[in-house]
Design an enzyme around this catalytic site. Sequence first.
Site, PDB file in Angstrom:
ATOM      1  N   VAL A 135       0.854  -1.203   0.000  1.00 34.44           N
ATOM      2  CA  VAL A 135       0.000   0.000   0.000  1.00 34.44           C
ATOM      3  C   VAL A 135       0.883   1.245   0.000  1.00 34.44           C
ATOM      4  CG1 VAL A 135      -1.752   1.312   1.251  1.00 34.44           C
ATOM      5  CG2 VAL A 135      -1.795  -1.179   1.309  1.00 34.44           C
ATOM      6  N   GLY A 190       5.056   4.332 -16.033  1.00 34.18           N
ATOM      7  CA  GLY A 190       5.136   3.079 -15.282  1.00 34.18           C
ATOM      8  C   GLY A 190       4.379   3.045 -13.970  1.00 34.18           C
ATOM      9  N   ASP A 204      -7.985  -0.589  -7.552  1.00 35.20           N
ATOM     10  CA  ASP A 204      -6.671  -0.570  -6.901  1.00 35.20           C
ATOM     11  C   ASP A 204      -6.758   0.165  -5.555  1.00 35.20           C
ATOM     12  OD1 ASP A 204      -3.628  -0.874  -7.163  1.00 35.20           O
ATOM     13  OD2 ASP A 204      -3.842   1.281  -6.850  1.00 35.20           O
ATOM     14  N   LYS A 208      -6.331  -1.215  -1.523  1.00 40.51           N
ATOM     15  CA  LYS A 208      -5.423  -0.574  -0.566  1.00 40.51           C
ATOM     16  C   LYS A 208      -6.157  -0.101   0.693  1.00 40.51           C
ATOM     17  CE  LYS A 208      -2.177   0.711  -4.197  1.00 40.51           C
ATOM     18  NZ  LYS A 208      -1.879   1.722  -5.219  1.00 40.51           N
TER      19      LYS A 208
HETATM   20  N1  HSE Z   1      -0.959   1.292 -10.102  1.00 41.35           N
HETATM   21  C1  HSE Z   1      -0.681   1.791  -8.809  1.00 41.35           C
HETATM   22  C2  HSE Z   1      -0.914   3.292  -8.790  1.00 41.35           C
HETATM   23  C3  HSE Z   1       0.751   1.570  -8.393  1.00 41.35           C
HETATM   24  O1  HSE Z   1      -1.123   3.900  -9.844  1.00 41.35           O
HETATM   25  O2  HSE Z   1      -0.860   3.857  -7.719  1.00 41.35           O
HETATM   26  C4  HSE Z   1       1.063   0.513  -7.430  1.00 41.35           C
HETATM   27  O3  HSE Z   1       0.119   0.233  -6.468  1.00 41.35           O
END
Ligand code: HSE
Length: 428
Positions: A135, A190, A204, A208
Site C-alpha cells: 500500500v 510506469g 486498486d 489498498k
Molecule cells: N498502479 C498503482 C498506482 C501503483 O497507480 O498507484 C502501485 O500500487
Amino acid sequence: MKKEIISIGILGLGTVGQGVLKILQENKEFIEQGIYPYKISLKKIADKNKEIILEDKSYYEILTDSAEEVVTDPEIDIVVETIGGFEPARSLIVRALEKGKHVVTANKEVVAKAGYEILNLARKNKVHFLFEASVASAIPIIGVLSRSLTSYPLKEMAGILNGTTNYILTKMSEENRDYEDALKEAQEKGFAEVDPDKDINGFDSLNKIFILSAVAFKAKINPNNIYYEGIKNISKTDIEYARELGYKIKLLALAKNGGKELDIRVHPALIREGHDLASIGGAYNAILVHGEGFGDLIFSGLGAGALPAGSMIVSDIVEIVKDYDNYNSKFKDFEEKKVKDFKQTHSSYYLRIRVKDRPGVLAEIAGSFAKNKVSFASVIQKGEPGEIVDIVFLTHKAKEGNAQEALKEVARLECVEKICNVIRVVEI
Ligand code: HSE
C-alpha cells in the site's frame, strides 16, 4: 535461534524485484549496520523469462527460471515475492510459508484477496508475513498503523492511494490535458497497473483501503461490501466548476470507524482547495489518519516505482531479521466487522444536471429533492441562457439512499436532459 547470515530469495524480477536487487546491493553495508551482527546474503533469484537482461552479470550465477527452486531451497530464510498478480504469486507464498520461510511481498492483490488466510498460515508455521510495500509504496503506513498508533483507536482515514488516477486528475486540472492523453503518459511513466482499468475504476484504491482498514481497525471485513467508483466520469468541465466553487477533485479512499460498522468507500470527491490532501499532485500518494490524542497526521510520498516499493520491501526484511522469533506480534486478533451499507452513509453532493432553460425547472428539481430529504446549499446556472443549460447544485449532507432516489426521480423529469455528474463532497 537464527543463524548469522540470513539468506534471501527473490521471486520475480520486474520493476520492483529489480529495485530490491539494487537496494540490497548498493546499500548492503548500511542495511547490515542496522541489523548488526547479522548479515544478509542473496541466495537465489527467479524469473520465468530465461532471457532477462540484468545489469550486474554476477546475478546470472544465482538466477533460475524455477520459482519452486526458491521456495523449497532449505537454505533460504526469507522469500521476497515481487511477481505481482494473484496466481501463481499466492500459491508460491503459501508454499514458502509451509516450508517455514518468512515472506515479504508488495502484492496488494494477494494481501487483499487472501491476506487473512495467509496470516493464519504464517502464524501456524511460526514465520512472518509482511507487506508494507503493498500500500502506497514508499509511505510506511502499515508500520505506522500497526506499531505506532497504539495509544488511541484510529477514528478515520482518508487517502489518495492511486498514483495513476492522481496523475491524470492533476494533469487535467493543472495543464488542461485530456483524460486519454494523461492516462497514456501515466502508463509510459510506469505507475499504472498492467490492466489500467483497475486504477481508473477505483479497484486498486479499494484493495489498498481494505488492507489499511483491516490493519488499522484490526478488522475482519468482506471487501466485496465496499463501494468503489472510479474517475472515468470526471470531465474537465467538472474540474473547472469545482475550482470555481473552491474545491479540487481527487479520487479518495475513505474509512471511518463506527464501532461495529466501518464506513469504507472509494469514490471521486470534491475537497476544499487549501486542504493538505488537495495539494497532493502527480503520482504522489497521501494518507490522512485521525484519532483522539494524536489528532490529524498526514503522510505523503511516492506510491509506485522500483525504489519506493523496493525500499519498503527491504525495510520489511530488516524488520524480520530484528524481530526474528516474534512472528506473532504485528497482525493478530482480527475482529469480524461489518462494512456499513453504502446507502446508509451520508455525504454532501455536487450535482451537474443538464436541463431545458425555462421557468419552473428549478422548482421541479427542488421538489424531487425535498421529497427525498435532500436540501440544497447552493445553486449556480452555468453558461449562456439558451435552450439547454447546465445547473450545478451543492447539497447539504444527505443519506446516500435518499440522494439516489431523488436523482432517479430527477432523471425522469421532462425538463431534465441528463444528470451529467454526481460527485460527493468530503469535509475532512
Ligand atoms: N498502479 C498503482 C498506482 C501503483 O497507480 O498507484 C502501485 O500500487
